[in-house]
Design a protein around this motif. Structure first.
Motif, PDB file in Angstrom:
ATOM      1  N   PRO A 182     -49.003  27.190  37.190  1.00  0.00           N
ATOM      2  CA  PRO A 182     -47.927  27.846  36.431  1.00  0.00           C
ATOM      3  C   PRO A 182     -48.145  29.345  36.228  1.00  0.00           C
ATOM      4  CG  PRO A 182     -48.512  25.761  35.405  1.00  0.00           C
ATOM      5  CD  PRO A 182     -49.521  25.997  36.507  1.00  0.00           C
ATOM      6  N   SER A 183     -49.396  29.794  36.233  1.00  0.00           N
ATOM      7  CA  SER A 183     -49.659  31.228  36.043  1.00  0.00           C
ATOM      8  C   SER A 183     -49.211  32.044  37.253  1.00  0.00           C
ATOM      9  CB  SER A 183     -51.145  31.460  35.772  1.00  0.00           C
ATOM     10  OG  SER A 183     -51.899  31.131  36.923  1.00  0.00           O
ATOM     11  N   ASN A 184     -48.907  31.376  38.356  1.00  0.00           N
ATOM     12  CA  ASN A 184     -48.458  32.076  39.561  1.00  0.00           C
ATOM     13  C   ASN A 184     -46.938  32.069  39.711  1.00  0.00           C
ATOM     14  OD1 ASN A 184     -50.972  32.854  40.441  1.00  0.00           O
ATOM     15  ND2 ASN A 184     -51.322  30.963  41.566  1.00  0.00           N
ATOM     16  N   PHE A 185     -46.252  31.726  38.618  1.00  0.00           N
ATOM     17  CA  PHE A 185     -44.791  31.653  38.687  1.00  0.00           C
ATOM     18  C   PHE A 185     -44.152  32.510  37.601  1.00  0.00           C
ATOM     19  CE2 PHE A 185     -40.762  30.105  37.212  1.00  0.00           C
ATOM     20  CZ  PHE A 185     -40.050  29.983  38.389  1.00  0.00           C
ATOM     21  N   GLU A 186     -43.059  33.174  37.930  1.00  0.00           N
ATOM     22  CA  GLU A 186     -42.266  33.855  36.894  1.00  0.00           C
ATOM     23  C   GLU A 186     -40.789  33.896  37.258  1.00  0.00           C
ATOM     24  OE1 GLU A 186     -43.252  37.983  36.349  1.00  0.00           O
ATOM     25  OE2 GLU A 186     -43.575  38.289  38.474  1.00  0.00           O
ATOM     26  N   TRP A 187     -39.956  33.751  36.225  1.00  0.00           N
ATOM     27  CA  TRP A 187     -38.518  33.907  36.405  1.00  0.00           C
ATOM     28  C   TRP A 187     -38.218  35.388  36.532  1.00  0.00           C
ATOM     29  CZ3 TRP A 187     -36.108  29.611  37.483  1.00  0.00           C
ATOM     30  CH2 TRP A 187     -36.561  28.396  36.956  1.00  0.00           C
ATOM     31  N   VAL A 188     -37.307  35.757  37.404  1.00  0.00           N
ATOM     32  CA  VAL A 188     -36.889  37.152  37.537  1.00  0.00           C
ATOM     33  C   VAL A 188     -35.552  37.352  36.838  1.00  0.00           C
ATOM     34  CG1 VAL A 188     -36.213  38.959  39.181  1.00  0.00           C
ATOM     35  CG2 VAL A 188     -38.164  37.480  39.685  1.00  0.00           C
ATOM     36  N   SER A 189     -34.633  36.425  37.039  1.00  0.00           N
ATOM     37  CA  SER A 189     -33.321  36.557  36.391  1.00  0.00           C
ATOM     38  C   SER A 189     -32.686  35.191  36.190  1.00  0.00           C
ATOM     39  CB  SER A 189     -32.384  37.416  37.248  1.00  0.00           C
ATOM     40  OG  SER A 189     -32.089  36.735  38.455  1.00  0.00           O
ATOM     41  N   GLY A 190     -31.804  35.118  35.207  1.00  0.00           N
ATOM     42  CA  GLY A 190     -30.939  33.954  35.038  1.00  0.00           C
ATOM     43  C   GLY A 190     -31.583  32.717  34.470  1.00  0.00           C
ATOM     44  N   ARG A 191     -32.730  32.869  33.799  1.00  0.00           N
ATOM     45  CA  ARG A 191     -33.358  31.661  33.265  1.00  0.00           C
ATOM     46  C   ARG A 191     -32.398  30.897  32.341  1.00  0.00           C
ATOM     47  NH1 ARG A 191     -39.244  30.657  30.403  1.00  0.00           N
ATOM     48  NH2 ARG A 191     -39.050  28.407  30.563  1.00  0.00           N
ATOM     49  N   GLU A 192     -31.498  31.644  31.673  1.00  0.00           N
ATOM     50  CA  GLU A 192     -30.543  30.999  30.764  1.00  0.00           C
ATOM     51  C   GLU A 192     -29.561  30.093  31.495  1.00  0.00           C
ATOM     52  OE1 GLU A 192     -30.767  34.203  31.510  1.00  0.00           O
ATOM     53  OE2 GLU A 192     -28.809  35.179  31.623  1.00  0.00           O
ATOM     54  N   PHE A 193     -29.507  30.230  32.816  1.00  0.00           N
ATOM     55  CA  PHE A 193     -28.623  29.354  33.603  1.00  0.00           C
ATOM     56  C   PHE A 193     -29.355  28.124  34.127  1.00  0.00           C
ATOM     57  CE2 PHE A 193     -26.545  33.574  34.228  1.00  0.00           C
ATOM     58  CZ  PHE A 193     -25.342  33.260  33.608  1.00  0.00           C
ATOM     59  N   THR A 194     -30.614  27.935  33.723  1.00  0.00           N
ATOM     60  CA  THR A 194     -31.348  26.759  34.183  1.00  0.00           C
ATOM     61  C   THR A 194     -31.263  25.651  33.139  1.00  0.00           C
ATOM     62  OG1 THR A 194     -33.475  27.438  33.238  1.00  0.00           O
ATOM     63  CG2 THR A 194     -32.976  28.196  35.476  1.00  0.00           C
ATOM     64  N   LYS A 195     -31.181  24.442  33.622  1.00  0.00           N
ATOM     65  CA  LYS A 195     -31.202  23.284  32.731  1.00  0.00           C
ATOM     66  C   LYS A 195     -32.204  22.278  33.256  1.00  0.00           C
ATOM     67  CE  LYS A 195     -28.460  19.779  30.438  1.00  0.00           C
ATOM     68  NZ  LYS A 195     -29.455  19.740  29.344  1.00  0.00           N
TER      69      LYS A 195
END
Ligand SMILES: [Zn+2]
Ligand SMILES: [Zn+2]
Length: 140
Positions: free
Chosen positions: A50-63
């Motif tokens: 998980p430390s190798n992952f990041e959201w760039v945009s639109g996390r609010e559109f994920t469910k």
């Protein structure tokens, strides 16, 4: 950005993310749940820390959806276009990246087809990728 960093996004472009290598695992999963969740013959998932992952945009559109009848099955998707997207495993120890959501070639091939015994009757052949009837030894 280095070669070890890949970007990914959903079909409509609302959501994007970055993921860094190394991959912990890369597998096709032929279980019935993955079939339902993707609408295809199998899911193709890459696992990373998980430390190798990041959201760039639109996390609010994920469910996120945690299947109540399953011990570990989860999925996450774009609420605008339905594309399967990265999500933590329910243990939180790994991040699952749907390979088809990557913008860049992953640079490696799937190492195994898991839950091969659950595959759809219309699934193609195993094409030389090793198969495991369910989960390989050592997998959760
Ligand atoms: Zn989308
Ligand atoms: Zn599966």
């Amino acid at each position: 950005m280095t070669d070890a960093t890949l970007t990914g996004s959903c079909l409509c472009g609302s959501v994007s993310y970055r993921v860094r290598k190394p991959f912990l695992r890369f597998a096709h999963c032929h279980c019935g749940r993955c079939r339902k969740a993707t609408g295809t013959g199998h899911a193709s998932n890459i696992y990373v820390d998980p430390s190798n992952f990041e959201w760039v945009s639109g996390r609010e559109f994920t469910k996120r959806y945690d299947l109540p009848t399953a011990q570990s099955f989860s999925t996450t998707f774009c609420t605008q276009c339905g594309t399967p997207l990265p999500h933590h495993t329910r243990s939180g120890r790994e991040m699952v990246i749907p390979a088809g959501s990557l913008d860049d070639p992953p640079g490696s091939l799937p190492q195994v087809r898991i839950f091969w015994d659950s595959r759809a009757p219309w699934e193609g052949s195993a094409d030389g990728v090793p198969t495991a009837s369910e989960l390989p030894n050592g997998w959760r």
